[in-house]
Design a protein around this motif. Structure first.
Motif, PDB file in Angstrom:
ATOM      1  N   LEU A 200       0.822  -1.200   0.000  1.00 51.49           N
ATOM      2  CA  LEU A 200       0.000   0.000   0.000  1.00 51.49           C
ATOM      3  C   LEU A 200       0.865   1.264   0.000  1.00 51.49           C
ATOM      4  N   HIS A 201       2.092   1.159   0.503  1.00 46.92           N
ATOM      5  CA  HIS A 201       2.980   2.322   0.526  1.00 46.92           C
ATOM      6  C   HIS A 201       3.309   2.772  -0.892  1.00 46.92           C
ATOM      7  N   MET A 202       3.450   1.796  -1.806  1.00 42.54           N
ATOM      8  CA  MET A 202       3.758   2.159  -3.189  1.00 42.54           C
ATOM      9  C   MET A 202       2.502   2.529  -3.957  1.00 42.54           C
ATOM     10  N   PHE A 203       1.555   1.586  -4.027  1.00 38.81           N
ATOM     11  CA  PHE A 203       0.342   1.828  -4.808  1.00 38.81           C
ATOM     12  C   PHE A 203      -0.498   2.945  -4.188  1.00 38.81           C
ATOM     13  N   GLY A 204      -0.528   2.976  -2.851  1.00 41.50           N
ATOM     14  CA  GLY A 204      -1.282   4.026  -2.184  1.00 41.50           C
ATOM     15  C   GLY A 204      -0.678   5.393  -2.428  1.00 41.50           C
ATOM     16  N   GLY A 205       0.666   5.468  -2.421  1.00 42.71           N
ATOM     17  CA  GLY A 205       1.322   6.744  -2.672  1.00 42.71           C
ATOM     18  C   GLY A 205       1.015   7.276  -4.059  1.00 42.71           C
ATOM     19  N   ILE A 206       1.104   6.394  -5.059  1.00 41.79           N
ATOM     20  CA  ILE A 206       0.770   6.801  -6.429  1.00 41.79           C
ATOM     21  C   ILE A 206      -0.703   7.181  -6.521  1.00 41.79           C
ATOM     22  N   GLY A 207      -1.545   6.370  -5.870  1.00 43.61           N
ATOM     23  CA  GLY A 207      -2.989   6.616  -5.917  1.00 43.61           C
ATOM     24  C   GLY A 207      -3.378   7.948  -5.312  1.00 43.61           C
ATOM     25  N   PHE A 208      -2.815   8.257  -4.137  1.00 48.31           N
ATOM     26  CA  PHE A 208      -3.146   9.528  -3.487  1.00 48.31           C
ATOM     27  C   PHE A 208      -2.620  10.713  -4.292  1.00 48.31           C
ATOM     28  N   LEU A 209      -1.471  10.552  -4.936  1.00 46.77           N
ATOM     29  CA  LEU A 209      -0.934  11.633  -5.762  1.00 46.77           C
ATOM     30  C   LEU A 209      -1.859  11.916  -6.943  1.00 46.77           C
ATOM     31  N   LEU A 210      -2.313  10.844  -7.600  1.00 44.98           N
ATOM     32  CA  LEU A 210      -3.230  11.013  -8.731  1.00 44.98           C
ATOM     33  C   LEU A 210      -4.577  11.574  -8.273  1.00 44.98           C
ATOM     34  N   SER A 211      -5.086  11.013  -7.171  1.00 48.36           N
ATOM     35  CA  SER A 211      -6.383  11.478  -6.667  1.00 48.36           C
ATOM     36  C   SER A 211      -6.320  12.942  -6.239  1.00 48.36           C
ATOM     37  N   PHE A 212      -5.245  13.311  -5.567  1.00 52.04           N
ATOM     38  CA  PHE A 212      -5.090  14.700  -5.142  1.00 52.04           C
ATOM     39  C   PHE A 212      -5.071  15.636  -6.357  1.00 52.04           C
ATOM     40  N   SER A 213      -4.363  15.216  -7.417  1.00 50.73           N
ATOM     41  CA  SER A 213      -4.326  16.030  -8.640  1.00 50.73           C
ATOM     42  C   SER A 213      -5.715  16.169  -9.228  1.00 50.73           C
ATOM     43  N   GLY A 214      -6.464  15.042  -9.256  1.00 47.30           N
ATOM     44  CA  GLY A 214      -7.819  15.076  -9.800  1.00 47.30           C
ATOM     45  C   GLY A 214      -8.746  15.960  -8.979  1.00 47.30           C
ATOM     46  N   VAL A 215      -8.654  15.859  -7.650  1.00 48.09           N
ATOM     47  CA  VAL A 215      -9.491  16.677  -6.772  1.00 48.09           C
ATOM     48  C   VAL A 215      -9.130  18.154  -6.914  1.00 48.09           C
ATOM     49  N   PHE A 216      -7.832  18.442  -7.021  1.00 48.62           N
ATOM     50  CA  PHE A 216      -7.394  19.833  -7.188  1.00 48.62           C
ATOM     51  C   PHE A 216      -7.963  20.434  -8.465  1.00 48.62           C
ATOM     52  N   ILE A 217      -7.922  19.659  -9.545  1.00 49.45           N
ATOM     53  CA  ILE A 217      -8.478  20.134 -10.819  1.00 49.45           C
ATOM     54  C   ILE A 217      -9.984  20.342 -10.692  1.00 49.45           C
ATOM     55  N   SER A 218     -10.661  19.408 -10.028  1.00 51.60           N
ATOM     56  CA  SER A 218     -12.113  19.507  -9.867  1.00 51.60           C
ATOM     57  C   SER A 218     -12.508  20.737  -9.040  1.00 51.60           C
ATOM     58  N   VAL A 219     -11.762  21.007  -7.967  1.00 54.13           N
ATOM     59  CA  VAL A 219     -12.033  22.185  -7.143  1.00 54.13           C
ATOM     60  C   VAL A 219     -11.821  23.467  -7.950  1.00 54.13           C
ATOM     61  N   TYR A 220     -10.780  23.469  -8.746  1.00 53.59           N
ATOM     62  CA  TYR A 220     -10.511  24.635  -9.598  1.00 53.59           C
ATOM     63  C   TYR A 220     -11.665  24.863 -10.585  1.00 53.59           C
ATOM     64  N   LEU A 221     -12.135  23.800 -11.202  1.00 48.44           N
ATOM     65  CA  LEU A 221     -13.236  23.915 -12.153  1.00 48.44           C
ATOM     66  C   LEU A 221     -14.537  24.308 -11.449  1.00 48.44           C
ATOM     67  N   MET A 222     -14.727  23.814 -10.239  1.00 48.05           N
ATOM     68  CA  MET A 222     -15.919  24.190  -9.478  1.00 48.05           C
ATOM     69  C   MET A 222     -15.916  25.699  -9.184  1.00 48.05           C
ATOM     70  N   PHE A 223     -14.733  26.205  -8.861  1.00 55.23           N
ATOM     71  CA  PHE A 223     -14.613  27.651  -8.624  1.00 55.23           C
ATOM     72  C   PHE A 223     -14.989  28.439  -9.877  1.00 55.23           C
ATOM     73  N   LEU A 224     -14.531  27.965 -11.046  1.00 53.18           N
ATOM     74  CA  LEU A 224     -14.871  28.629 -12.304  1.00 53.18           C
ATOM     75  C   LEU A 224     -16.378  28.563 -12.562  1.00 53.18           C
ATOM     76  N   TRP A 225     -16.986  27.425 -12.224  1.00 47.49           N
ATOM     77  CA  TRP A 225     -18.429  27.251 -12.442  1.00 47.49           C
ATOM     78  C   TRP A 225     -19.221  28.199 -11.534  1.00 47.49           C
ATOM     79  N   ILE A 226     -18.721  28.373 -10.311  1.00 45.14           N
ATOM     80  CA  ILE A 226     -19.411  29.249  -9.358  1.00 45.14           C
ATOM     81  C   ILE A 226     -19.421  30.688  -9.855  1.00 45.14           C
ATOM     82  N   ILE A 227     -18.338  31.123 -10.471  1.00 39.67           N
ATOM     83  CA  ILE A 227     -18.276  32.517 -10.937  1.00 39.67           C
ATOM     84  C   ILE A 227     -18.907  32.694 -12.314  1.00 39.67           C
ATOM     85  N   GLY A 228     -19.526  31.591 -12.830  1.00 43.55           N
ATOM     86  CA  GLY A 228     -20.320  31.730 -14.040  1.00 43.55           C
ATOM     87  C   GLY A 228     -19.691  31.250 -15.330  1.00 43.55           C
TER      88      GLY A 228
END
Length: 313
Positions: free
Chosen positions: A231-259
Motif C-alpha cells: 500500500l505504501h507504493m500503490f497508495g502513494g501513487i494513488g493519493f498523488l493522482l487522486s489529489f491532482s484530480g481533486v485539485f483540478i475539480s475544485v478549480y473547475l468548481m470555482f470557475l463554475w461558481i463565478i459563471g
C-alpha cells in the motif's frame, strides 16, 4: 567425529553426464581433507541425457539425488536443495567442472566473518558475448541493490544454514541471492575463485537471460522494498493522482461558481480520470496488503527423491 552433517554441497545439474563422475572424484578428494561430515546433493533439473543414471551409479551413502519431472530452472533446483540440506554450512556450485572444489576450504574459512560468501570469477574463460553483458549487469545490480560485490552471476557460494532456510527462490532469482540475503539483514562477503573453461557439454544460458535478468532485478527490488507494505507504493501513487484530480475539480468548481462554462473543457475529463485512477491504485494496494502473507507453494514436481527412498516412502 560427530554423526551430524556439518557440510552440504548442492549441485544443480542439467545434461551434464560427462561431468558427473569427474566432479564427484574431485569433491571426494577435497572433502576428505576438510575434516567435516558432509553430504553431496545433486538436483537433476530434468536432464534428458544420462546424468541421473551417472549420479545413481555413485556408490557413496553421502551422495543424495533429487530428480525433477522436467526442467524448472536453476532457482527451483537450488530452492529444493536448500530445503533438503542438513549441513550447518551450505555450498552451492555448478556441475560443469568450471567451479574448482579446492576453493571449498577458503569458503568455509571466510564464513567465520560473514553469513554468506559469494564467489567472484575475476578471470573468466567465457566468450565476450557473455562477459561484457555480465559486467554491465553486475554494475547495474550493485547500483540498484547496494550490495557491493563484483559477481552476482557466480553460482559458487557458501552460506550458513540459517541463511538458505530464510530465502525464498523462484523464477530466475538465483542471480540475486546476495541481494535477498543482504536485505534480510545478513552480511555478504566475496572471495575470488578460480574459473575453468568448460570441457564437456554446452552452456545452458543464452542471450535471453539478459532481459530476464533485468526484469527479475525490477521484481526483486520491488519485492524487497514493498513486499510487506504494498500500500505504501500503490497508495502513494494513488493519493498523488487522486489529489491532482481533486485539485483540478475544485478549480473547475470555482470557475463554475463565478459563471464560466466547464462542461466542454477537457480539463474536466482529466480531473475525473485522475480521481478514478487514483482510487483504483489505492484499491490495488489494499488488495496487495491482503495477499502479502499468502503462502508460496513450491513450483516444481519431484520425480525421484533419495531422501524419501531412505525413509521407505
Amino acid at each position: 567425529m560427530s554423526n551430524k552433517t556439518q557440510l552440504s554441497i548442492i549441485i544443480p545439474v542439467h545434461n551434464e553426464e560427462e561431468n558427473i563422475l569427474e566432479l564427484y572424484k574431485s569433491l571426494y578428494n577435497i572433502l576428505s581433507l576438510v575434516g567435516k561430515t558432509y553430504e553431496i546433493i545433486y538436483v537433476d533439473d530434468g536432464s534428458t541425457d544420462d546424468s541421473f543414471e551417472k549420479i545413481k551409479s555413485i556408490e557413496d551413502a553421502r551422495v543424495k539425488v533429487v530428480r525433477f519431472q522436467r526442467n524448472y530452472g536453476k532457482a527451483a533446483a537450488l530452492s529444493c536443495g536448500f530445503k533438503k540440506s542438513k549441513g550447518d554450512i551450505v555450498i552451492t556450485m555448478d556441475g560443469d567442472l568450471q567451479d574448482d572444489p579446492k576453493e571449498i576450504p577458503r569458503f568455509i574459512e571466510e564464513l567465520d566473518k560473514y553469513d554468506m560468501v559469494s564467489g567472484w570469477k575475476s578471470k573468466r574463460y567465457d566468450p565476450i558475448s557473455k562477459t561484457l553483458p555480465s559486467r554491465f549487469f553486475n554494475w547495474l545490480t550493485r547500483f540498484i541493490t547496494g550490495v557491493k560485490i563484483n559477481d552476482f552471476n557466480c553460482g559458487y557460494k557458501a552460506y550458513h544454514n540459517y541463511v538458505v532456510k530464510n530465502i525464498n527462490l523462484y523464477g530466475e532469482f538465483h542471480r540475486y541471492i546476495p541481494a535477498l540475503a543482504y536485505w534480510r539483514g545478513y552480511s555478504v562477503g566475496e572471495i575470488e575463485v578460480e574459473h575453468h573453461p568448460r570441457i564437456h557439454g554446452e552452456s545452458k544460458y543464452g542471450v535471453e537471460r539478459l532481459l530476464k535478468g533485468f526484469l527479475d532485478l525490477i521484481t526483486v527490488t520491488f519485492l524487497m522494498m514493498y513486499k510487506k507494505r504494498p500500500l505504501h507504493m500503490f497508495g502513494g501513487i494513488g493519493f498523488l493522482l487522486s489529489f491532482s484530480g481533486v485539485f483540478i475539480s475544485v478549480y473547475l468548481m470555482f470557475l463554475w461558481i463565478i459563471g464560466e462554462r466547464i462542461g466542454d473543457r477537457p480539463l474536466l475529463m482529466l480531473g475525473i480520470l485522475l480521481t478514478v485512477i487514483g482510487a483504483q491504485f489505492v484499491s490495488l494496494g489494499l488488495i496487495g496488503e491482503l495477499i502479502t502473507n499468502s503462502r508460496n507453494n513450491d513450483d516444481y514436481i519431484i520425480k525421484y527423491d533419495s531422501y524419501e527412498m531412505e525413509n521407505g516412502n
